[in-house]
Scaffold this motif. Structure first.
Motif, PDB file in Angstrom:
ATOM      1  N   LEU A  54       0.837  -1.197   0.000  1.00 10.29           N
ATOM      2  CA  LEU A  54       0.000   0.000   0.000  1.00 10.29           C
ATOM      3  C   LEU A  54       0.879   1.257   0.000  1.00 10.29           C
ATOM      4  O   LEU A  54       0.647   2.191  -0.783  1.00 10.29           O
ATOM      5  N   ALA A  55       1.895   1.270   0.860  1.00  5.53           N
ATOM      6  CA  ALA A  55       2.798   2.425   0.937  1.00  5.53           C
ATOM      7  C   ALA A  55       3.463   2.684  -0.408  1.00  5.53           C
ATOM      8  O   ALA A  55       3.673   3.829  -0.803  1.00  5.53           O
ATOM      9  N   GLN A  56       3.784   1.613  -1.119  1.00  5.39           N
ATOM     10  CA  GLN A  56       4.452   1.776  -2.416  1.00  5.39           C
ATOM     11  C   GLN A  56       3.474   2.148  -3.522  1.00  5.39           C
ATOM     12  O   GLN A  56       3.844   2.788  -4.504  1.00  5.39           O
ATOM     13  N   ALA A  57       2.223   1.701  -3.368  1.00  3.31           N
ATOM     14  CA  ALA A  57       1.247   1.919  -4.443  1.00  3.31           C
ATOM     15  C   ALA A  57       0.696   3.345  -4.448  1.00  3.31           C
ATOM     16  O   ALA A  57       0.342   3.872  -5.506  1.00  3.31           O
ATOM     17  N   ILE A  58       0.639   3.979  -3.272  1.00  2.00           N
ATOM     18  CA  ILE A  58       0.085   5.342  -3.226  1.00  2.00           C
ATOM     19  C   ILE A  58       1.112   6.294  -3.831  1.00  2.00           C
ATOM     20  O   ILE A  58       2.261   6.322  -3.390  1.00  2.00           O
ATOM     21  N   PRO A  59       0.719   7.059  -4.843  1.00  2.00           N
ATOM     22  CA  PRO A  59       1.689   7.945  -5.498  1.00  2.00           C
ATOM     23  C   PRO A  59       2.361   8.897  -4.516  1.00  2.00           C
ATOM     24  O   PRO A  59       1.707   9.441  -3.629  1.00  2.00           O
ATOM     25  N   ASP A  60       3.668   9.050  -4.690  1.00  2.00           N
ATOM     26  CA  ASP A  60       4.404   9.956  -3.804  1.00  2.00           C
ATOM     27  C   ASP A  60       4.205  11.397  -4.275  1.00  2.00           C
ATOM     28  O   ASP A  60       3.760  11.631  -5.397  1.00  2.00           O
ATOM     29  N   GLU A  61       4.510  12.331  -3.408  1.00  2.00           N
ATOM     30  CA  GLU A  61       4.356  13.749  -3.724  1.00  2.00           C
ATOM     31  C   GLU A  61       5.679  14.458  -3.506  1.00  2.00           C
ATOM     32  O   GLU A  61       6.415  14.131  -2.579  1.00  2.00           O
ATOM     33  N   PRO A  62       6.006  15.449  -4.333  1.00  2.00           N
ATOM     34  CA  PRO A  62       7.249  16.198  -4.127  1.00  2.00           C
ATOM     35  C   PRO A  62       7.143  17.072  -2.878  1.00  2.00           C
ATOM     36  O   PRO A  62       6.037  17.343  -2.401  1.00  2.00           O
ATOM     37  N   PRO A  63       8.275  17.507  -2.340  1.00  2.00           N
ATOM     38  CA  PRO A  63       8.231  18.369  -1.145  1.00  2.00           C
ATOM     39  C   PRO A  63       7.552  19.700  -1.439  1.00  2.00           C
ATOM     40  O   PRO A  63       7.446  20.102  -2.604  1.00  2.00           O
TER      41      PRO A  63
ATOM     42  N   ARG B   3     -13.186  10.428  -2.886  1.00  2.00           N
ATOM     43  CA  ARG B   3     -13.212  10.691  -4.338  1.00  2.00           C
ATOM     44  C   ARG B   3     -11.822  10.485  -4.936  1.00  2.00           C
ATOM     45  O   ARG B   3     -11.679   9.952  -6.024  1.00  2.00           O
ATOM     46  N   ARG B   4     -10.793  10.909  -4.193  1.00  2.00           N
ATOM     47  CA  ARG B   4      -9.415  10.771  -4.702  1.00  2.00           C
ATOM     48  C   ARG B   4      -9.071   9.295  -4.884  1.00  2.00           C
ATOM     49  O   ARG B   4      -8.506   8.905  -5.901  1.00  2.00           O
ATOM     50  N   TRP B   5      -9.384   8.473  -3.892  1.00  2.00           N
ATOM     51  CA  TRP B   5      -9.034   7.047  -3.992  1.00  2.00           C
ATOM     52  C   TRP B   5      -9.815   6.386  -5.134  1.00  2.00           C
ATOM     53  O   TRP B   5      -9.268   5.550  -5.855  1.00  2.00           O
ATOM     54  N   ARG B   6     -11.073   6.782  -5.289  1.00  2.00           N
ATOM     55  CA  ARG B   6     -11.864   6.188  -6.387  1.00  2.00           C
ATOM     56  C   ARG B   6     -11.272   6.580  -7.738  1.00  2.00           C
ATOM     57  O   ARG B   6     -11.158   5.753  -8.645  1.00  2.00           O
ATOM     58  N   ALA B   7     -10.913   7.857  -7.849  1.00  2.00           N
ATOM     59  CA  ALA B   7     -10.351   8.333  -9.116  1.00  2.00           C
ATOM     60  C   ALA B   7      -9.025   7.635  -9.408  1.00  2.00           C
ATOM     61  O   ALA B   7      -8.754   7.215 -10.535  1.00  2.00           O
ATOM     62  N   LEU B   8      -8.212   7.492  -8.362  1.00  2.00           N
ATOM     63  CA  LEU B   8      -6.919   6.822  -8.548  1.00  2.00           C
ATOM     64  C   LEU B   8      -7.132   5.364  -8.948  1.00  2.00           C
ATOM     65  O   LEU B   8      -6.409   4.829  -9.800  1.00  2.00           O
TER      66      LEU B   8
ATOM     67  N   THR C 228      -2.089  -0.675  -7.686  1.00  2.00           N
ATOM     68  CA  THR C 228      -2.481   0.666  -7.231  1.00  2.00           C
ATOM     69  C   THR C 228      -3.984   0.832  -7.350  1.00  2.00           C
ATOM     70  O   THR C 228      -4.645   1.312  -6.419  1.00  2.00           O
ATOM     71  N   GLY C 229      -4.520   0.413  -8.492  1.00  2.00           N
ATOM     72  CA  GLY C 229      -5.955   0.552  -8.705  1.00  2.00           C
ATOM     73  C   GLY C 229      -6.770  -0.197  -7.672  1.00  2.00           C
ATOM     74  O   GLY C 229      -7.711   0.334  -7.086  1.00  2.00           O
ATOM     75  N   ARG C 230      -6.390  -1.410  -7.433  1.00  2.00           N
ATOM     76  CA  ARG C 230      -7.169  -2.230  -6.490  1.00  2.00           C
ATOM     77  C   ARG C 230      -7.020  -1.743  -5.053  1.00  2.00           C
ATOM     78  O   ARG C 230      -7.991  -1.723  -4.299  1.00  2.00           O
ATOM     79  N   LEU C 231      -5.791  -1.375  -4.699  1.00  2.00           N
ATOM     80  CA  LEU C 231      -5.588  -0.890  -3.324  1.00  2.00           C
ATOM     81  C   LEU C 231      -6.303   0.440  -3.102  1.00  2.00           C
ATOM     82  O   LEU C 231      -6.893   0.668  -2.040  1.00  2.00           O
ATOM     83  N   ALA C 232      -6.260   1.316  -4.106  1.00  2.00           N
ATOM     84  CA  ALA C 232      -6.965   2.596  -3.976  1.00  2.00           C
ATOM     85  C   ALA C 232      -8.466   2.358  -3.861  1.00  2.00           C
ATOM     86  O   ALA C 232      -9.153   3.012  -3.065  1.00  2.00           O
ATOM     87  N   GLY C 233      -8.956   1.415  -4.648  1.00  2.00           N
ATOM     88  CA  GLY C 233     -10.381   1.077  -4.571  1.00  2.00           C
ATOM     89  C   GLY C 233     -10.740   0.544  -3.182  1.00  2.00           C
ATOM     90  O   GLY C 233     -11.783   0.892  -2.617  1.00  2.00           O
ATOM     91  N   ALA C 234      -9.851  -0.277  -2.625  1.00  2.00           N
ATOM     92  CA  ALA C 234     -10.102  -0.822  -1.286  1.00  2.00           C
ATOM     93  C   ALA C 234     -10.083   0.282  -0.242  1.00  2.00           C
ATOM     94  O   ALA C 234     -10.902   0.298   0.683  1.00  2.00           O
ATOM     95  N   LEU C 235      -9.155   1.241  -0.392  1.00  4.11           N
ATOM     96  CA  LEU C 235      -9.095   2.362   0.561  1.00  4.11           C
ATOM     97  C   LEU C 235     -10.387   3.159   0.533  1.00  4.11           C
ATOM     98  O   LEU C 235     -10.895   3.590   1.579  1.00  4.11           O
ATOM     99  N   ALA C 236     -10.916   3.371  -0.678  1.00  6.79           N
ATOM    100  CA  ALA C 236     -12.177   4.126  -0.801  1.00  6.79           C
ATOM    101  C   ALA C 236     -13.308   3.406  -0.081  1.00  6.79           C
ATOM    102  O   ALA C 236     -14.227   4.042   0.441  1.00  6.79           O
ATOM    103  N   GLY C 237     -13.216   2.083  -0.031  1.00  8.17           N
ATOM    104  CA  GLY C 237     -14.300   1.302   0.582  1.00  8.17           C
ATOM    105  C   GLY C 237     -14.165   1.137   2.085  1.00  8.17           C
ATOM    106  O   GLY C 237     -15.101   0.671   2.741  1.00  8.17           O
ATOM    107  N   LEU C 238     -13.027   1.487   2.641  1.00  6.56           N
ATOM    108  CA  LEU C 238     -12.847   1.343   4.093  1.00  6.56           C
ATOM    109  C   LEU C 238     -13.619   2.416   4.842  1.00  6.56           C
ATOM    110  O   LEU C 238     -13.806   3.519   4.312  1.00  6.56           O
ATOM    111  N   ASN C 239     -13.993   2.106   6.080  1.00  8.59           N
ATOM    112  CA  ASN C 239     -14.582   3.201   6.867  1.00  8.59           C
ATOM    113  C   ASN C 239     -13.457   4.117   7.339  1.00  8.59           C
ATOM    114  O   ASN C 239     -12.282   3.755   7.326  1.00  8.59           O
TER     115      ASN C 239
END
Lengths: 218, 178
Positions: free
Chosen positions: A7-16, B79-84, B109-120
């Motif tokens: 999860l940590a790797q999949a979430i896009p990183d952001e610049p400072p 919305r961000r997680w769904r879009a991602l 990334t797509g699946r994990l973001a989708g799962a994050l959107a679905g979490l409380n």
């Protein structure tokens, strides 16, 4: 590798954050800090009042004495205390962290520029910008080099002085141009002296005195 | 950064140490624009006090403040997680030079973001504090001011959802763990 690492790797990183964002946040924090300090009641409020009343009484007595002496032609009493030193943004101190003042100049308003000439003789050179408004942003420039930073009443250091360690920098005259802008100025856009002049013109002069001083160990 | 109990908080030092990190955490959960606004807000709130040295390091406390600010933008985050989720899945299948690694990374990334959107919200806060902040259970408990056991149960629930979302995209089989 577990889900959390993935999860940590999949979430896009952001610049400072940009320097402008950091400067703005720092200015807001400094302003809050200042307000909180000034609003805090003094634990010696009663003593303060007493001392204040005593000082006022002394001032009245002194004024009467001076008036009387003026009438009688007698020299008045010496001042009770020397006036408080000017703040560094109005008059830079003669020494800074053990270094001696080489040259200094001051400006009464922000979004303005000044030129500072100095002749350093030691590698331990500091270029300090003192600003009345905390979180003010400065841009320093000489030749093809420029450096930005933030300043407040305690001073901000320009990285331009680090060039003292480069060959040929010492032992000759330098002329550094310094711009100081208010904390909300978009200084990230400033890439050189022309851009700095443009930004200063766009902003127009604002409240906020400042000074710049060069120090060295010579 | 450990702040000894006998010392007052040095806000300037805390700002210098953590501003970029807090900004990044918020930007990864919301957006860079939101982070520009909210990261400064975290330190303004911190300046008002509330830190208790007896409860540990100052870092979880700051992340806790940031997490509470992010929760005010709950809908925006979902919305961000769904879009991602949508864009990552789409990109994974749109490249002509598609490689197995690209497909797998995009699908993950797509699946994990989708799962994050679905979490409380509570479960998402816990799992993202662990994933993005690298905190222990105890530090998350401190940050969110919730019991240790609650952190453990929320994390367990979130892990299950993430595993379920990963489904047949198993990174170990695809050789993504180096």
């Amino acid at each position: 590798m577990d889900e959390i690492t993935l999860l940590a790797q999949a979430i896009p990183d952001e610049p400072p954050p940009s320097a402008e964002t950091v400067a703005r946040a720092r200015a807001r924090l400094s302003a809050r800090h200042r307000t909180a300090r000034s609003a805090r009641p003094s634990p010696r409020r009663r003593w303060g009042w007493t001392v204040g009343a005593a000082a006022a009484t002394a001032a009245v007595v002194t004024a009467v004495a001076v008036s009387v002496s003026n009438l009688t032609g007698v020299t008045g009493p010496a001042p009770l205390a020397s006036p408080p030193p000017s703040p560094a943004f109005e008059e830079p101190p003669h020494a800074y962290k053990g270094l001696n003042l080489l040259s200094a100049t001051t400006a009464p308003r922000s979004a303005t520029k000044k030129r500072l000439r100095f002749h350093p003789t030691s590698e331990d050179v500091k270029l300090v910008i003192f600003c009345q408004e905390p979180g003010s942003i400065f841009f320093t420039h000489e030749g093809t080099s420029g450096a930005t930073g933030t300043c407040g009443p305690d001073g901000g250091l320009s990285m331009l002085a680090d060039k003292a360690y480069e060959p040929g920098w010492l032992g000759r005259d330098h002329q550094v141009t310094v711009w100081v802008f208010p904390p909300d100025a978009p200084v990230a856009r400033v890439s050189g002296p022309k851009a700095a002049d443009r930004l200063a013109a766009e902003f127009g002069e604002r409240a906020g005195a400042w000074s710049v001083a060069a120090y060295d160990a010579g | 950064m450990n702040v000894p109990t006998h010392q007052a908080l040095d806000l300037d030092q805390i700002f210098d140490t953590y501003f970029t990190e807090i900004h990044r955490y918020i930007a990864r959960r919301l957006s860079r624009d939101d982070a520009d606004d909210l990261a400064g807000e975290v330190f303004l709130i911190a300046a008002e006090g509330g830190y208790e040295p007896s409860r540990g390091d100052v870092k979880p406390w700051l992340y806790g403040i940031a997490t509470k600010l992010i929760s005010r933008h709950h809908r925006g985050e979902v919305r961000r997680w769904r879009a991602l989720s949508r864009t990552a899945e789409r990109e994974a299948h749109s490249h002509e030079d598609t490689t197995l690694a690209r497909v797998t990374a995009g699908a993950l990334t797509g699946r994990l973001a989708g799962a994050l959107a679905g979490l409380n919200r509570g479960d998402r806060d816990v799992v993202l504090l662990v994933a993005l902040g690298g905190f222990t259970h105890q530090e998350v408990a401190t940050a969110l001011e919730i019991p240790y056991g609650t952190v453990a149960s929320r994390l367990s629930r979130a892990r299950k959802r993430l595993r379920l979302a990963l489904g047949d995209v198993n990174p170990l089989k695809e050789g993504h763990d180096g």
